[in-house]
Design a protein around this motif. Structure first.
Motif, PDB file in Angstrom:
ATOM      1  N   VAL A 204      -1.090  -7.200  35.492  1.00 16.61           N
ATOM      2  CA  VAL A 204      -2.414  -5.856  35.251  1.00 16.61           C
ATOM      3  C   VAL A 204      -1.075  -4.627  34.794  1.00 16.61           C
ATOM      4  N   ASP A 205      -1.506  -3.399  34.560  1.00 14.12           N
ATOM      5  CA  ASP A 205      -0.825  -3.303  34.444  1.00 14.12           C
ATOM      6  C   ASP A 205      -0.783  -1.390  35.155  1.00 14.12           C
ATOM      7  N   SER A 207      -2.614   0.336  35.168  1.00 14.10           N
ATOM      8  CA  SER A 207      -4.340   1.402  34.751  1.00 14.10           C
ATOM      9  C   SER A 207      -5.716  -0.054  35.081  1.00 14.10           C
ATOM     10  N   THR A 209      -5.056  -2.579  33.918  1.00 15.43           N
ATOM     11  CA  THR A 209      -5.765  -3.363  33.017  1.00 15.43           C
ATOM     12  C   THR A 209      -5.550  -4.544  32.136  1.00 15.43           C
ATOM     13  N   CYS A 210      -5.812  -5.326  32.491  1.00 12.92           N
ATOM     14  CA  CYS A 210      -5.211  -6.969  32.747  1.00 12.92           C
ATOM     15  C   CYS A 210      -4.538  -7.347  31.141  1.00 12.92           C
ATOM     16  N   LEU A 211      -2.548  -7.289  30.996  1.00 11.94           N
ATOM     17  CA  LEU A 211      -2.221  -7.634  30.160  1.00 11.94           C
ATOM     18  C   LEU A 211      -1.438  -9.898  29.889  1.00 11.94           C
ATOM     19  N   THR A 235      -7.646 -11.005  28.510  1.00 11.04           N
ATOM     20  CA  THR A 235      -6.508 -10.007  28.371  1.00 11.04           C
ATOM     21  C   THR A 235      -7.111  -9.039  28.125  1.00 11.04           C
ATOM     22  N   GLY A 236      -6.393  -7.876  28.348  1.00  9.75           N
ATOM     23  CA  GLY A 236      -6.681  -6.471  27.325  1.00  9.75           C
ATOM     24  C   GLY A 236      -7.302  -5.990  28.330  1.00  9.75           C
ATOM     25  N   LYS A 237      -8.214  -6.531  29.097  1.00 10.83           N
ATOM     26  CA  LYS A 237      -9.503  -5.644  29.363  1.00 10.83           C
ATOM     27  C   LYS A 237      -9.191  -4.827  30.796  1.00 10.83           C
ATOM     28  N   ILE A 238      -9.973  -3.982  31.479  1.00  8.77           N
ATOM     29  CA  ILE A 238      -9.910  -3.597  33.308  1.00  8.77           C
ATOM     30  C   ILE A 238     -11.078  -4.747  33.660  1.00  8.77           C
ATOM     31  N   THR A 240     -13.521  -6.881  35.714  1.00  9.06           N
ATOM     32  CA  THR A 240     -14.766  -5.841  36.025  1.00  9.06           C
ATOM     33  C   THR A 240     -15.305  -7.513  37.020  1.00  9.06           C
TER      34      THR A 240
END
Lengths: 288, 182
Positions: A204-205, A207, A209-211, A235-238, A240
Protein backbone atom coordinates in the motif's frame (compact mmCIF):
# COMPACT_ATOMS: atom_id res chain seq x y z
CA UNK A 1 14.67 -49.99 -2.04
CA UNK A 2 15.89 -50.61 -5.57
CA UNK A 3 19.58 -50.07 -6.16
CA UNK A 4 21.10 -46.79 -7.26
CA UNK A 5 24.46 -45.13 -7.10
CA UNK A 6 25.03 -42.07 -4.95
CA UNK A 7 27.20 -39.03 -5.54
CA UNK A 8 27.63 -35.91 -3.49
CA UNK A 9 29.28 -33.29 -5.73
CA UNK A 10 31.08 -30.47 -3.92
CA UNK A 11 30.56 -27.73 -6.52
CA UNK A 12 28.12 -26.64 -9.22
CA UNK A 13 30.71 -27.56 -11.84
CA UNK A 14 31.19 -31.04 -10.39
CA UNK A 15 27.41 -31.50 -10.31
CA UNK A 16 26.77 -30.36 -13.87
CA UNK A 17 29.63 -32.41 -15.28
CA UNK A 18 28.22 -35.42 -13.45
CA UNK A 19 24.84 -34.70 -15.05
CA UNK A 20 26.30 -34.45 -18.53
CA UNK A 21 28.31 -37.68 -18.22
CA UNK A 22 25.56 -39.86 -16.79
CA UNK A 23 22.91 -41.70 -18.66
CA UNK A 24 19.81 -43.02 -16.96
CA UNK A 25 17.59 -41.35 -14.41
CA UNK A 26 19.31 -38.87 -12.11
CA UNK A 27 17.44 -37.62 -9.05
CA UNK A 28 18.75 -34.64 -7.11
CA UNK A 29 18.42 -35.19 -3.35
CA UNK A 30 17.97 -32.60 -0.64
CA UNK A 31 15.81 -33.49 2.39
CA UNK A 32 14.66 -36.86 1.08
CA UNK A 33 11.23 -36.53 2.69
CA UNK A 34 9.57 -36.89 -0.73
CA UNK A 35 12.27 -38.64 -2.77
CA UNK A 36 13.34 -41.45 -0.41
CA UNK A 37 9.70 -42.38 0.17
CA UNK A 38 8.96 -42.27 -3.57
CA UNK A 39 11.98 -44.47 -4.33
CA UNK A 40 11.09 -46.96 -1.62
CA UNK A 41 7.53 -47.33 -2.87
CA UNK A 42 8.58 -47.47 -6.53
CA UNK A 43 6.71 -44.32 -7.43
CA UNK A 44 9.99 -42.97 -8.75
CA UNK A 45 13.10 -44.66 -10.10
CA UNK A 46 16.71 -43.55 -9.94
CA UNK A 47 19.97 -44.79 -11.43
CA UNK A 48 21.89 -42.05 -9.68
CA UNK A 49 20.88 -40.08 -6.61
CA UNK A 50 22.81 -36.83 -6.63
CA UNK A 51 22.94 -35.30 -3.16
CA UNK A 52 23.25 -31.54 -3.71
CA UNK A 53 23.69 -30.62 -0.04
CA UNK A 54 27.47 -30.19 -0.38
CA UNK A 55 27.25 -27.48 -3.06
CA UNK A 56 27.84 -24.00 -1.56
CA UNK A 57 25.27 -22.29 -3.83
CA UNK A 58 22.46 -24.62 -2.76
CA UNK A 59 23.16 -24.40 0.96
CA UNK A 60 23.49 -20.63 1.33
CA UNK A 61 20.79 -18.17 2.30
CA UNK A 62 21.79 -14.58 1.70
CA UNK A 63 20.46 -11.13 0.84
CA UNK A 64 22.01 -9.25 -2.08
CA UNK A 65 22.72 -5.48 -2.28
CA UNK A 66 19.09 -4.88 -3.35
CA UNK A 67 17.73 -6.86 -0.43
CA UNK A 68 16.61 -9.80 -2.57
CA UNK A 69 16.61 -13.14 -0.80
CA UNK A 70 18.77 -15.82 -2.45
CA UNK A 71 17.42 -19.02 -0.93
CA UNK A 72 19.56 -22.05 -1.81
CA UNK A 73 17.51 -25.06 -2.83
CA UNK A 74 18.98 -27.13 0.02
CA UNK A 75 18.42 -24.63 2.86
CA UNK A 76 16.21 -26.42 5.36
CA UNK A 77 12.75 -25.14 6.20
CA UNK A 78 13.88 -24.79 9.83
CA UNK A 79 16.84 -22.58 8.87
CA UNK A 80 14.59 -20.56 6.55
CA UNK A 81 11.93 -19.70 9.11
CA UNK A 82 14.50 -19.11 11.86
CA UNK A 83 15.92 -16.16 9.91
CA UNK A 84 14.57 -12.88 11.36
CA UNK A 85 14.67 -11.04 7.99
CA UNK A 86 12.77 -13.84 6.27
CA UNK A 87 10.17 -13.68 9.05
CA UNK A 88 9.71 -9.91 8.80
CA UNK A 89 10.14 -9.25 5.06
CA UNK A 90 9.10 -12.57 3.50
CA UNK A 91 6.54 -13.56 6.11
CA UNK A 92 4.38 -15.87 3.99
CA UNK A 93 7.48 -17.91 3.07
CA UNK A 94 8.51 -18.28 6.72
CA UNK A 95 4.94 -19.21 7.69
CA UNK A 96 4.67 -21.87 4.99
CA UNK A 97 8.06 -23.41 5.89
CA UNK A 98 6.87 -23.62 9.50
CA UNK A 99 3.75 -25.59 8.50
CA UNK A 100 5.38 -28.36 6.50
CA UNK A 101 5.52 -31.76 8.21
CA UNK A 102 7.14 -32.23 11.60
CA UNK A 103 10.27 -30.67 13.11
CA UNK A 104 12.08 -33.81 11.87
CA UNK A 105 10.96 -32.98 8.31
CA UNK A 106 11.58 -29.24 8.66
CA UNK A 107 15.18 -29.94 9.76
CA UNK A 108 15.82 -31.73 6.43
CA UNK A 109 13.31 -30.59 3.82
CA UNK A 110 13.67 -27.31 1.92
CA UNK A 111 11.40 -24.87 0.08
CA UNK A 112 13.44 -25.73 -3.04
CA UNK A 113 12.63 -29.42 -2.64
CA UNK A 114 8.97 -28.58 -2.07
CA UNK A 115 9.04 -26.62 -5.36
CA UNK A 116 10.73 -29.45 -7.30
CA UNK A 117 8.31 -32.07 -5.96
CA UNK A 118 5.62 -29.78 -7.46
CA UNK A 119 2.66 -31.07 -5.52
CA UNK A 120 -0.48 -28.95 -6.10
CA UNK A 121 -0.86 -28.81 -2.30
CA UNK A 122 2.74 -27.74 -1.55
CA UNK A 123 2.62 -25.10 1.18
CA UNK A 124 5.68 -23.05 0.22
CA UNK A 125 4.65 -22.58 -3.41
CA UNK A 126 1.77 -20.07 -3.01
CA UNK A 127 3.99 -18.08 -0.63
CA UNK A 128 6.84 -18.07 -3.15
CA UNK A 129 4.43 -17.19 -5.98
CA UNK A 130 3.04 -14.09 -4.24
CA UNK A 131 6.64 -13.03 -3.60
CA UNK A 132 7.40 -13.29 -7.35
CA UNK A 133 10.16 -15.85 -6.83
CA UNK A 134 12.52 -16.76 -9.65
CA UNK A 135 13.97 -20.25 -10.02
CA UNK A 136 17.67 -20.51 -10.92
CA UNK A 137 18.34 -23.80 -12.68
CA UNK A 138 21.73 -25.37 -13.44
CA UNK A 139 22.77 -27.77 -16.18
CA UNK A 140 25.94 -28.51 -18.11
CA UNK A 141 24.92 -25.61 -20.41
CA UNK A 142 25.09 -23.17 -17.52
CA UNK A 143 22.44 -21.39 -15.48
CA UNK A 144 18.96 -20.36 -16.59
CA UNK A 145 16.26 -18.44 -14.80
CA UNK A 146 12.52 -18.87 -14.95
CA UNK A 147 9.72 -17.10 -13.10
CA UNK A 148 8.20 -19.52 -10.63
CA UNK A 149 4.69 -18.94 -12.01
CA UNK A 150 5.89 -20.55 -15.26
CA UNK A 151 7.61 -23.44 -13.46
CA UNK A 152 4.71 -25.83 -12.80
CA UNK A 153 3.12 -27.87 -15.59
CA UNK A 154 0.92 -30.38 -13.74
CA UNK A 155 0.61 -32.42 -10.56
CA UNK A 156 4.20 -33.42 -9.69
CA UNK A 157 5.37 -31.97 -13.01
CA UNK A 158 7.52 -28.96 -13.83
CA UNK A 159 9.81 -27.47 -16.45
CA UNK A 160 12.99 -29.11 -15.12
CA UNK A 161 14.54 -31.19 -17.88
CA UNK A 162 16.85 -34.17 -17.68
CA UNK A 163 20.26 -32.94 -16.60
CA UNK A 164 18.90 -29.90 -14.76
CA UNK A 165 18.47 -29.13 -11.08
CA UNK A 166 17.29 -26.19 -8.99
CA UNK A 167 20.16 -24.19 -7.49
CA UNK A 168 18.26 -21.48 -5.66
CA UNK A 169 15.19 -19.31 -5.53
CA UNK A 170 15.66 -15.57 -5.86
CA UNK A 171 12.95 -13.55 -4.17
CA UNK A 172 12.90 -9.80 -4.81
CA UNK A 173 13.04 -7.39 -1.89
CA UNK A 174 9.41 -6.37 -1.21
CA UNK A 175 8.83 -2.63 -1.56
CA UNK A 176 8.13 -0.57 1.56
CA UNK A 177 4.69 -0.99 3.14
CA UNK A 178 4.30 -4.59 2.00
CA UNK A 179 3.04 -7.56 3.94
CA UNK A 180 2.45 -11.22 3.11
CA UNK A 181 0.80 -14.17 4.84
CA UNK A 182 0.01 -17.83 4.12
CA UNK A 183 -2.78 -19.87 5.66
CA UNK A 184 -3.94 -23.39 4.95
CA UNK A 185 -6.77 -25.52 6.22
CA UNK A 186 -6.15 -29.01 7.64
CA UNK A 187 -8.48 -31.04 9.83
CA UNK A 188 -5.67 -31.81 12.28
CA UNK A 189 -3.52 -29.43 14.31
CA UNK A 190 -0.23 -30.46 12.69
CA UNK A 191 1.28 -32.94 10.27
CA UNK A 192 -1.24 -32.85 7.46
CA UNK A 193 -1.58 -31.93 3.81
CA UNK A 194 -3.49 -28.78 2.90
CA UNK A 195 -7.14 -29.27 1.90
CA UNK A 196 -6.65 -25.77 0.49
CA UNK A 197 -4.12 -23.00 1.04
CA UNK A 198 -3.92 -19.31 0.22
CA UNK A 199 -1.14 -16.73 0.24
CA UNK A 200 -1.59 -12.97 -0.11
CA UNK A 201 0.92 -10.20 -0.67
CA UNK A 202 -0.16 -6.56 -0.42
CA UNK A 203 1.70 -3.28 -0.95
CA UNK A 204 0.00 0.00 0.00
CA UNK A 205 1.05 3.65 -0.32
CA UNK A 206 0.96 6.23 2.49
CA UNK A 207 -2.75 6.91 1.87
CA UNK A 208 -3.54 3.20 2.20
CA UNK A 209 -4.23 2.67 -1.50
CA UNK A 210 -3.28 -0.79 -2.71
CA UNK A 211 -0.37 -0.48 -5.14
CA UNK A 212 0.09 -4.20 -5.61
CA UNK A 213 -1.80 -7.31 -4.61
CA UNK A 214 -0.83 -10.88 -5.34
CA UNK A 215 -2.86 -13.92 -4.32
CA UNK A 216 -1.91 -17.57 -4.87
CA UNK A 217 -3.71 -20.79 -4.03
CA UNK A 218 -2.72 -24.37 -3.14
CA UNK A 219 -4.56 -27.66 -3.65
CA UNK A 220 -7.37 -26.24 -5.81
CA UNK A 221 -5.98 -26.85 -9.33
CA UNK A 222 -3.55 -29.24 -11.07
CA UNK A 223 -0.76 -26.82 -10.10
CA UNK A 224 -0.49 -24.06 -7.53
CA UNK A 225 -2.11 -21.00 -9.16
CA UNK A 226 -2.23 -17.24 -8.98
CA UNK A 227 -5.70 -15.73 -8.55
CA UNK A 228 -5.16 -12.80 -10.95
CA UNK A 229 -8.80 -11.68 -11.09
CA UNK A 230 -8.96 -11.44 -7.30
CA UNK A 231 -5.76 -9.35 -7.33
CA UNK A 232 -7.41 -6.89 -9.76
CA UNK A 233 -10.27 -6.38 -7.31
CA UNK A 234 -7.83 -4.77 -4.87
CA UNK A 235 -5.23 -3.00 -6.99
CA UNK A 236 -5.54 0.81 -7.09
CA UNK A 237 -8.14 0.97 -4.33
CA UNK A 238 -8.29 1.53 -0.60
CA UNK A 239 -8.78 -1.99 0.78
CA UNK A 240 -12.07 -2.20 2.71
CA UNK A 241 -13.79 -5.21 4.28
CA UNK A 242 -16.23 -5.21 1.33
CA UNK A 243 -13.36 -5.34 -1.16
CA UNK A 244 -11.75 -8.18 0.82
CA UNK A 245 -15.06 -10.09 0.63
CA UNK A 246 -15.18 -9.52 -3.11
CA UNK A 247 -11.55 -10.65 -3.51
CA UNK A 248 -12.36 -13.84 -1.58
CA UNK A 249 -15.35 -14.61 -3.79
CA UNK A 250 -13.33 -13.86 -6.93
CA UNK A 251 -10.44 -16.07 -5.76
CA UNK A 252 -12.90 -18.92 -5.12
CA UNK A 253 -14.23 -18.50 -8.66
CA UNK A 254 -10.72 -18.90 -10.08
CA UNK A 255 -10.14 -22.15 -8.15
CA UNK A 256 -10.62 -25.35 -10.16
CA UNK A 257 -10.56 -27.96 -7.41
CA UNK A 258 -11.29 -31.67 -7.56
CA UNK A 259 -13.22 -33.68 -4.98
CA UNK A 260 -11.03 -36.21 -3.21
CA UNK A 261 -10.38 -37.82 0.15
CA UNK A 262 -9.42 -34.47 1.69
CA UNK A 263 -12.51 -32.53 0.65
CA UNK A 264 -15.10 -31.90 -2.02
CA UNK A 265 -14.63 -29.34 -4.77
CA UNK A 266 -17.38 -27.13 -3.30
CA UNK A 267 -15.83 -27.28 0.15
CA UNK A 268 -12.44 -26.33 -1.27
CA UNK A 269 -13.94 -23.29 -3.01
CA UNK A 270 -15.49 -22.19 0.30
CA UNK A 271 -12.09 -22.63 1.94
CA UNK A 272 -10.41 -20.50 -0.72
CA UNK A 273 -12.88 -17.70 -0.07
CA UNK A 274 -12.28 -17.77 3.68
CA UNK A 275 -8.51 -18.30 3.55
CA UNK A 276 -8.03 -15.52 0.98
CA UNK A 277 -10.04 -13.12 3.12
CA UNK A 278 -8.12 -14.06 6.27
CA UNK A 279 -4.71 -13.67 4.65
CA UNK A 280 -5.71 -10.25 3.31
CA UNK A 281 -7.03 -9.17 6.71
CA UNK A 282 -3.80 -10.40 8.27
CA UNK A 283 -1.77 -8.38 5.75
CA UNK A 284 -3.72 -5.21 6.63
CA UNK A 285 -3.16 -5.84 10.34
CA UNK A 286 0.57 -6.25 9.72
CA UNK A 287 0.66 -3.02 7.73
CA UNK A 288 -0.98 -0.98 10.51
CA UNK B 1 31.78 -41.24 -2.19
CA UNK B 2 33.98 -40.12 0.60
CA UNK B 3 35.88 -43.36 1.08
CA UNK B 4 38.46 -45.10 -1.05
CA UNK B 5 37.74 -48.70 -0.17
CA UNK B 6 35.12 -50.38 -2.32
CA UNK B 7 34.27 -54.04 -2.03
CA UNK B 8 32.43 -55.71 -4.84
CA UNK B 9 30.11 -58.61 -4.21
CA UNK B 10 27.19 -60.13 -5.98
CA UNK B 11 23.88 -61.39 -4.79
CA UNK B 12 21.74 -64.02 -6.45
CA UNK B 13 19.71 -62.48 -9.22
CA UNK B 14 21.62 -59.22 -9.09
CA UNK B 15 24.50 -58.05 -11.14
CA UNK B 16 27.70 -57.28 -9.33
CA UNK B 17 27.29 -54.30 -7.06
CA UNK B 18 29.64 -52.26 -4.98
CA UNK B 19 29.38 -51.61 -1.29
CA UNK B 20 31.01 -48.56 0.11
CA UNK B 21 32.91 -48.38 3.33
CA UNK B 22 31.81 -45.35 5.27
CA UNK B 23 32.61 -43.98 8.67
CA UNK B 24 29.71 -42.99 10.87
CA UNK B 25 29.95 -41.08 14.13
CA UNK B 26 27.25 -42.47 16.37
CA UNK B 27 26.88 -41.48 20.02
CA UNK B 28 30.45 -40.18 19.99
CA UNK B 29 31.93 -43.40 18.66
CA UNK B 30 33.27 -44.07 15.21
CA UNK B 31 31.89 -47.01 13.24
CA UNK B 32 33.24 -48.29 9.93
CA UNK B 33 30.49 -50.01 8.00
CA UNK B 34 29.99 -51.43 4.53
CA UNK B 35 26.79 -50.06 3.08
CA UNK B 36 24.80 -49.94 -0.09
CA UNK B 37 24.08 -46.39 -1.20
CA UNK B 38 20.34 -47.02 -1.01
CA UNK B 39 20.36 -48.24 2.59
CA UNK B 40 18.72 -45.81 4.95
CA UNK B 41 20.37 -44.62 8.14
CA UNK B 42 17.62 -46.49 9.99
CA UNK B 43 18.48 -49.78 8.27
CA UNK B 44 22.19 -49.35 8.94
CA UNK B 45 21.69 -48.40 12.59
CA UNK B 46 19.47 -51.39 13.26
CA UNK B 47 20.69 -54.11 10.92
CA UNK B 48 24.42 -53.38 10.58
CA UNK B 49 25.37 -51.65 13.83
CA UNK B 50 22.68 -53.42 15.88
CA UNK B 51 21.59 -50.28 17.69
CA UNK B 52 17.97 -51.38 17.76
CA UNK B 53 16.69 -48.66 20.10
CA UNK B 54 15.76 -46.64 17.00
CA UNK B 55 12.49 -48.13 15.75
CA UNK B 56 10.93 -48.60 12.35
CA UNK B 57 7.28 -47.58 12.28
CA UNK B 58 5.75 -46.14 9.12
CA UNK B 59 8.99 -45.70 7.14
CA UNK B 60 7.61 -42.60 5.45
CA UNK B 61 8.20 -39.79 7.91
CA UNK B 62 4.85 -39.71 9.67
CA UNK B 63 5.39 -41.59 12.96
CA UNK B 64 8.81 -40.43 14.16
CA UNK B 65 9.69 -43.80 15.75
CA UNK B 66 13.01 -43.64 13.89
CA UNK B 67 13.96 -40.16 15.12
CA UNK B 68 17.67 -39.55 15.71
CA UNK B 69 19.64 -36.37 16.22
CA UNK B 70 21.85 -35.32 13.33
CA UNK B 71 24.25 -32.64 14.59
CA UNK B 72 21.81 -32.05 17.42
CA UNK B 73 18.68 -31.72 15.28
CA UNK B 74 15.90 -34.30 15.20
CA UNK B 75 15.43 -36.03 11.85
CA UNK B 76 13.68 -39.17 10.59
CA UNK B 77 16.33 -41.86 10.00
CA UNK B 78 13.98 -43.67 7.59
CA UNK B 79 14.13 -40.73 5.16
CA UNK B 80 17.89 -40.32 5.36
CA UNK B 81 20.43 -42.45 3.51
CA UNK B 82 23.26 -43.79 5.66
CA UNK B 83 25.76 -42.22 3.25
CA UNK B 84 24.24 -38.80 3.94
CA UNK B 85 25.24 -39.09 7.61
CA UNK B 86 28.97 -39.27 6.81
CA UNK B 87 30.74 -36.34 8.44
CA UNK B 88 27.85 -35.64 10.83
CA UNK B 89 27.22 -36.57 14.45
CA UNK B 90 24.38 -39.03 14.95
CA UNK B 91 22.78 -39.45 18.38
CA UNK B 92 20.42 -42.37 18.96
CA UNK B 93 18.41 -43.18 22.07
CA UNK B 94 21.34 -45.37 23.21
CA UNK B 95 23.46 -42.23 23.36
CA UNK B 96 21.24 -40.31 25.81
CA UNK B 97 22.36 -42.07 29.00
CA UNK B 98 25.87 -41.06 30.05
CA UNK B 99 28.17 -43.31 32.12
CA UNK B 100 25.34 -45.60 33.08
CA UNK B 101 23.17 -42.70 34.25
CA UNK B 102 19.89 -41.98 32.48
CA UNK B 103 19.35 -38.62 30.79
CA UNK B 104 17.13 -36.46 33.07
CA UNK B 105 14.47 -36.68 30.35
CA UNK B 106 14.52 -40.48 30.61
CA UNK B 107 14.23 -40.21 34.41
CA UNK B 108 11.14 -38.03 34.03
CA UNK B 109 9.57 -40.39 31.49
CA UNK B 110 9.97 -43.14 34.11
CA UNK B 111 8.60 -40.95 36.92
CA UNK B 112 5.56 -39.86 34.93
CA UNK B 113 4.99 -43.27 33.38
CA UNK B 114 5.00 -41.53 30.03
CA UNK B 115 4.69 -44.73 28.03
CA UNK B 116 2.82 -47.98 27.74
CA UNK B 117 4.19 -50.32 25.09
CA UNK B 118 7.33 -48.23 24.70
CA UNK B 119 7.70 -48.54 20.94
CA UNK B 120 7.41 -44.81 20.31
CA UNK B 121 9.48 -43.83 23.37
CA UNK B 122 12.94 -43.65 21.76
CA UNK B 123 11.58 -41.30 19.11
CA UNK B 124 9.85 -39.10 21.70
CA UNK B 125 13.00 -38.96 23.83
CA UNK B 126 15.07 -37.91 20.84
CA UNK B 127 12.62 -35.21 19.67
CA UNK B 128 12.26 -33.87 23.21
CA UNK B 129 16.04 -33.87 23.72
CA UNK B 130 16.46 -31.99 20.41
CA UNK B 131 13.90 -29.43 21.59
CA UNK B 132 15.35 -28.94 25.09
CA UNK B 133 18.90 -28.56 23.77
CA UNK B 134 17.74 -25.67 21.57
CA UNK B 135 15.03 -24.30 23.86
CA UNK B 136 15.59 -25.23 27.56
CA UNK B 137 12.29 -23.67 28.76
CA UNK B 138 9.71 -24.45 26.08
CA UNK B 139 6.05 -23.62 26.52
CA UNK B 140 3.52 -26.43 26.43
CA UNK B 141 2.54 -25.32 22.93
CA UNK B 142 6.17 -25.47 21.80
CA UNK B 143 6.53 -28.95 23.29
CA UNK B 144 3.41 -30.21 21.52
CA UNK B 145 4.66 -28.71 18.27
CA UNK B 146 8.11 -30.29 18.65
CA UNK B 147 6.50 -33.68 19.36
CA UNK B 148 3.89 -33.46 16.58
CA UNK B 149 6.08 -35.66 14.38
CA UNK B 150 5.97 -38.52 16.89
CA UNK B 151 2.96 -40.78 17.13
CA UNK B 152 1.96 -42.74 20.24
CA UNK B 153 -0.99 -45.12 19.91
CA UNK B 154 -1.21 -46.19 23.57
CA UNK B 155 -1.08 -43.50 26.20
CA UNK B 156 -2.12 -40.28 24.68
CA UNK B 157 0.33 -37.47 24.94
CA UNK B 158 -0.33 -35.66 28.20
CA UNK B 159 2.12 -37.60 30.37
CA UNK B 160 4.81 -37.25 27.72
CA UNK B 161 4.27 -33.48 27.58
CA UNK B 162 4.30 -33.30 31.38
CA UNK B 163 7.54 -35.30 31.56
CA UNK B 164 9.17 -32.84 29.16
CA UNK B 165 7.84 -29.81 31.07
CA UNK B 166 9.07 -31.35 34.32
CA UNK B 167 12.53 -31.99 32.84
CA UNK B 168 12.73 -28.32 31.93
CA UNK B 169 12.03 -27.44 35.58
CA UNK B 170 8.72 -25.76 34.81
CA UNK B 171 5.43 -26.12 36.68
CA UNK B 172 2.95 -28.65 35.30
CA UNK B 173 -0.39 -26.99 34.79
CA UNK B 174 -1.97 -28.08 31.59
CA UNK B 175 -4.16 -25.26 30.36
CA UNK B 176 -3.37 -25.79 26.73
CA UNK B 177 -6.36 -25.89 24.44
CA UNK B 178 -5.51 -26.76 20.85
CA UNK B 179 -8.70 -25.19 19.52
CA UNK B 180 -7.46 -21.82 20.73
CA UNK B 181 -4.47 -22.18 18.45
CA UNK B 182 -3.96 -19.09 16.33
Amino acid sequence: MNSFTYESPKSLQEATSLLSQQSGVIRPLVGGSDLIDQLRTNRKQADLVMDIKSIPETTSMEFDANGALHLGSAVSCADTYANPTVRSQFTAIAESCELIGSIQIQNRASAGGNVCNSSPSADTIPALLVHDAIAVIASAKGLREIALNEFFTGPGKNVLETGEFLVKLVIPNPSANSASHYLRFIPREEMDIAVAGAASFVTVDSSGTCLQARIALAAVAPTPIRAYEAEKVLTGKIITEDLIDEAGVTAAASAKPISDVRGSADYRKQLVKVLTKRTLQKCLRTLK
Amino acid sequence: MSSDLKITYSRKGMSSVTKDQIELNINGESYEVLVQPWWTLLEVLRDEIHLTGTKEGCSNGNCGACSVLLDGKAIDACLTLAVEAVGHKVTTVEGLAKNGKLDPLQEKFVEWGALQCGFCTPGFLISARGLLDQNPKPTEKEIRLALAGNLCRCTGYDKIVKAVLDTSGQPIESTYNPSQND
